[in-house]
Design a protein around this motif. Structure first.
Motif, PDB file in Angstrom:
ATOM      1  N   SER A   1     -13.994 -54.983 -21.016  1.00  0.00           N
ATOM      2  CA  SER A   1     -13.315 -54.524 -22.230  1.00  0.00           C
ATOM      3  C   SER A   1     -13.810 -55.242 -23.481  1.00  0.00           C
ATOM      4  O   SER A   1     -14.096 -56.438 -23.455  1.00  0.00           O
ATOM      5  CB  SER A   1     -11.803 -54.759 -22.104  1.00  0.00           C
TER       6      SER A   1
ATOM      7  N   ARG B   1     -11.812 -55.660 -25.853  1.00  0.00           N
ATOM      8  CA  ARG B   1     -10.650 -56.469 -26.240  1.00  0.00           C
ATOM      9  C   ARG B   1     -10.685 -57.735 -25.378  1.00  0.00           C
ATOM     10  O   ARG B   1     -10.347 -57.694 -24.202  1.00  0.00           O
ATOM     11  CB  ARG B   1      -9.355 -55.737 -25.908  1.00  0.00           C
TER      12      ARG B   1
ATOM     13  N   ASN C   1      -5.780 -55.904 -21.701  1.00  0.00           N
ATOM     14  CA  ASN C   1      -5.100 -55.752 -20.415  1.00  0.00           C
ATOM     15  C   ASN C   1      -5.996 -56.045 -19.217  1.00  0.00           C
ATOM     16  O   ASN C   1      -5.547 -56.645 -18.239  1.00  0.00           O
ATOM     17  CB  ASN C   1      -4.536 -54.327 -20.327  1.00  0.00           C
ATOM     18  N   THR C   2      -7.249 -55.630 -19.305  1.00  0.00           N
ATOM     19  CA  THR C   2      -8.171 -55.888 -18.191  1.00  0.00           C
ATOM     20  C   THR C   2      -8.363 -57.399 -18.021  1.00  0.00           C
ATOM     21  O   THR C   2      -8.295 -57.924 -16.902  1.00  0.00           O
ATOM     22  CB  THR C   2      -9.533 -55.204 -18.456  1.00  0.00           C
TER      23      THR C   2
ATOM     24  N   PRO D   1     -11.413 -51.370 -18.606  1.00  0.00           N
ATOM     25  CA  PRO D   1     -10.413 -50.431 -19.111  1.00  0.00           C
ATOM     26  C   PRO D   1     -10.881 -49.022 -18.755  1.00  0.00           C
ATOM     27  O   PRO D   1     -12.078 -48.798 -18.590  1.00  0.00           O
ATOM     28  CB  PRO D   1     -10.456 -50.649 -20.630  1.00  0.00           C
ATOM     29  N   THR D   2      -9.961 -48.103 -18.635  1.00  0.00           N
ATOM     30  CA  THR D   2     -10.320 -46.707 -18.369  1.00  0.00           C
ATOM     31  C   THR D   2     -10.621 -46.012 -19.686  1.00  0.00           C
ATOM     32  O   THR D   2      -9.773 -45.979 -20.581  1.00  0.00           O
ATOM     33  CB  THR D   2      -9.165 -46.000 -17.639  1.00  0.00           C
TER      34      THR D   2
ATOM     35  N   TYR E   1     -11.920 -42.346 -20.858  1.00  0.00           N
ATOM     36  CA  TYR E   1     -12.190 -40.983 -20.394  1.00  0.00           C
ATOM     37  C   TYR E   1     -12.328 -40.917 -18.876  1.00  0.00           C
ATOM     38  O   TYR E   1     -13.330 -40.465 -18.348  1.00  0.00           O
ATOM     39  CB  TYR E   1     -13.420 -40.397 -21.111  1.00  0.00           C
ATOM     40  N   PHE E   2     -11.306 -41.438 -18.207  1.00  0.00           N
ATOM     41  CA  PHE E   2     -11.210 -41.361 -16.747  1.00  0.00           C
ATOM     42  C   PHE E   2     -12.331 -42.114 -16.032  1.00  0.00           C
ATOM     43  O   PHE E   2     -12.700 -41.759 -14.915  1.00  0.00           O
ATOM     44  CB  PHE E   2     -11.197 -39.892 -16.272  1.00  0.00           C
TER      45      PHE E   2
ATOM     46  N   ALA F   1      -3.935 -46.277 -19.736  1.00  0.00           N
ATOM     47  CA  ALA F   1      -2.663 -46.087 -20.416  1.00  0.00           C
ATOM     48  C   ALA F   1      -1.803 -45.105 -19.637  1.00  0.00           C
ATOM     49  O   ALA F   1      -0.593 -45.255 -19.533  1.00  0.00           O
ATOM     50  CB  ALA F   1      -2.903 -45.563 -21.828  1.00  0.00           C
ATOM     51  N   ASN F   2      -2.464 -44.114 -19.053  1.00  0.00           N
ATOM     52  CA  ASN F   2      -1.707 -43.035 -18.427  1.00  0.00           C
ATOM     53  C   ASN F   2      -2.384 -42.498 -17.178  1.00  0.00           C
ATOM     54  O   ASN F   2      -1.856 -42.556 -16.076  1.00  0.00           O
ATOM     55  CB  ASN F   2      -1.506 -41.916 -19.472  1.00  0.00           C
ATOM     56  N   LYS F   3      -3.623 -41.965 -17.330  1.00  0.00           N
ATOM     57  CA  LYS F   3      -4.315 -41.312 -16.217  1.00  0.00           C
ATOM     58  C   LYS F   3      -5.772 -41.732 -16.161  1.00  0.00           C
ATOM     59  O   LYS F   3      -6.372 -42.004 -17.194  1.00  0.00           O
ATOM     60  CB  LYS F   3      -4.291 -39.796 -16.408  1.00  0.00           C
TER      61      LYS F   3
ATOM     62  N   GLY G   1      -1.200 -49.813 -19.036  1.00  0.00           N
ATOM     63  CA  GLY G   1      -0.885 -50.432 -20.314  1.00  0.00           C
ATOM     64  C   GLY G   1      -1.696 -49.753 -21.392  1.00  0.00           C
ATOM     65  O   GLY G   1      -2.793 -49.262 -21.120  1.00  0.00           O
ATOM     66  N   TYR G   2      -1.150 -49.740 -22.587  1.00  0.00           N
ATOM     67  CA  TYR G   2      -1.869 -49.096 -23.702  1.00  0.00           C
ATOM     68  C   TYR G   2      -2.332 -50.162 -24.693  1.00  0.00           C
ATOM     69  O   TYR G   2      -3.527 -50.431 -24.829  1.00  0.00           O
ATOM     70  CB  TYR G   2      -0.961 -48.050 -24.361  1.00  0.00           C
TER      71      TYR G   2
HETATM   72  C1  LIG Z   1     -12.234 -44.724 -25.984  1.00  0.00           C
HETATM   73  C2  LIG Z   1     -10.977 -44.822 -25.176  1.00  0.00           C
HETATM   74  C3  LIG Z   1     -10.786 -43.954 -24.114  1.00  0.00           C
HETATM   75  C4  LIG Z   1      -9.627 -44.041 -23.340  1.00  0.00           C
HETATM   76  N1  LIG Z   1      -9.470 -43.178 -22.268  1.00  0.00           N
HETATM   77  C5  LIG Z   1      -8.356 -43.268 -21.509  1.00  0.00           C
HETATM   78  C6  LIG Z   1      -8.159 -42.400 -20.381  1.00  0.00           C
HETATM   79  O1  LIG Z   1      -8.988 -41.570 -20.028  1.00  0.00           O
HETATM   80  N2  LIG Z   1      -6.993 -42.529 -19.683  1.00  0.00           N
HETATM   81  C7  LIG Z   1      -6.032 -43.432 -20.007  1.00  0.00           C
HETATM   82  O2  LIG Z   1      -5.005 -43.472 -19.351  1.00  0.00           O
HETATM   83  N3  LIG Z   1      -6.217 -44.299 -21.048  1.00  0.00           N
HETATM   84  C8  LIG Z   1      -7.339 -44.242 -21.794  1.00  0.00           C
HETATM   85  N4  LIG Z   1      -7.529 -45.125 -22.831  1.00  0.00           N
HETATM   86  C9  LIG Z   1      -6.556 -46.238 -23.024  1.00  0.00           C
HETATM   87  C10 LIG Z   1      -7.031 -47.550 -22.380  1.00  0.00           C
HETATM   88  O3  LIG Z   1      -7.444 -47.366 -21.043  1.00  0.00           O
HETATM   89  C11 LIG Z   1      -5.897 -48.571 -22.415  1.00  0.00           C
HETATM   90  O4  LIG Z   1      -5.544 -48.835 -23.757  1.00  0.00           O
HETATM   91  C12 LIG Z   1      -6.218 -49.861 -21.699  1.00  0.00           C
HETATM   92  O5  LIG Z   1      -5.047 -50.642 -21.623  1.00  0.00           O
HETATM   93  C13 LIG Z   1      -7.283 -50.661 -22.407  1.00  0.00           C
HETATM   94  O6  LIG Z   1      -7.545 -51.835 -21.678  1.00  0.00           O
HETATM   95  P1  LIG Z   1      -8.027 -53.200 -22.400  1.00  0.00           P
HETATM   96  O7  LIG Z   1      -6.840 -53.738 -23.148  1.00  0.00           O
HETATM   97  O8  LIG Z   1      -8.455 -54.074 -21.277  1.00  0.00           O
HETATM   98  O9  LIG Z   1      -9.158 -52.815 -23.279  1.00  0.00           O
HETATM   99  C14 LIG Z   1      -8.662 -45.043 -23.630  1.00  0.00           C
HETATM  100  C15 LIG Z   1      -8.867 -45.903 -24.719  1.00  0.00           C
HETATM  101  C16 LIG Z   1     -10.001 -45.818 -25.479  1.00  0.00           C
HETATM  102  C17 LIG Z   1     -10.206 -46.772 -26.631  1.00  0.00           C
END
Ligand SMILES: Cc1cc2nc3c(=O)[nH]c(=O)nc-3n(C[C@H](O)[C@H](O)[C@H](O)COP(=O)(O)O)c2cc1C
Length: 183
Positions: A9, A11, A15-16, A84-85, A87-88, A122-124, A152-153
């Motif tokens: 990530s 960040r 969260n990761t 982090p996820t 786009y899936f 965040a969701n899926k 987590g978002y």
């Molecule tokens: C470019 C981008 C794409 C994302 N795509 C998804 C997604 O496909 N599904 C989902 O649930 N969250 C998605 N998210 C949300 C992140 O996975 C989520 O905020 C996550 O906690 C980030 O982890 P981090 O804090 O370790 O970076 C996306 C976020 C960003 C910035």
């Protein structure tokens, strides 16, 4: 270093990182040496597909951070790799890191180490992120210890995913058991 954790990530304290650090903290408490590496702020250029690594057994791209980080993985017994996820799937920065490891595949230089996959969404889409990480780990013949998937978002949200936080502790304990069988 015994256990190396890598967060893809951007960040640094997201969260990761949080989930990976929880695993490492557990390992430290069990007496293991750990190191956490965030790819945030690191330069990881993409694989050129030049295939020159087949002769060199190392990536020919020299002027970025990939080599130093990969050397730490090679010196470790356990890799905890997380993304982090986006786009899936895994985020692009970590994918660049993974793609460059093709240079170590020809001679199976990573084989035999143990590994854990970590993903946050965040969701899926977290399941597919884990699948991509498993593809990387299985290709390199790591011994797979399992995964931790959190939700987590905003940065820090995953702390409220109690199941994921608990699973991180369980995975940490599993690493300790495997590396310190007397405990
Ligand atoms: C470019 C981008 C794409 C994302 N795509 C998804 C997604 O496909 N599904 C989902 O649930 N969250 C998605 N998210 C949300 C992140 O996975 C989520 O905020 C996550 O906690 C980030 O982890 P981090 O804090 O370790 O970076 C996306 C976020 C960003 C910035």
């Amino acid at each position: 270093m015994t256990v190396v954790g890598i967060s893809g990530s951007m960040r640094k304290d997201g969260n990761t990182s949080l989930l990976i650090r929880s695993i490492l903290e557990r390992c430290e408490n069990g007496g293991l040496k750990t190191e956490f590496i965030s790819l945030a702020g690191k330069e990881i250029k993409p694989c050129l597909g030049c295939e020159k690594c087949k002769e060199k057994d190392w990536c020919v791209i020299q002027n970025d951070d990939w080599g130093d980080i990969m050397k730490k993985v090679m010196d470790s017994e356990v890799l905890v790799i997380g993304s982090p996820t986006y786009y899936f799937d895994v985020c692009g920065h970590l994918k660049n890191f993974i793609d460059r490891s093709y240079s170590l595949y020809h001679q199976r230089k990573l084989a035999g180490r143990k590994a854990v996959a970590v993903a946050v969404c965040a969701n899926k889409g977290g399941a597919r992120t884990i699948e991509t990480l498993e593809g990387f780990l299985n290709t390199h013949e790591f011994s797979y210890l399992g995964w931790v998937r959190g939700k987590g978002y905003l940065a820090g949200d995953v702390i409220n995913d109690h199941r994921a936080m608990h699973r991180a502790e369980e995975i940490g304990d599993r690493i300790i058991q495997l590396l310190n069988p007397r405990d």
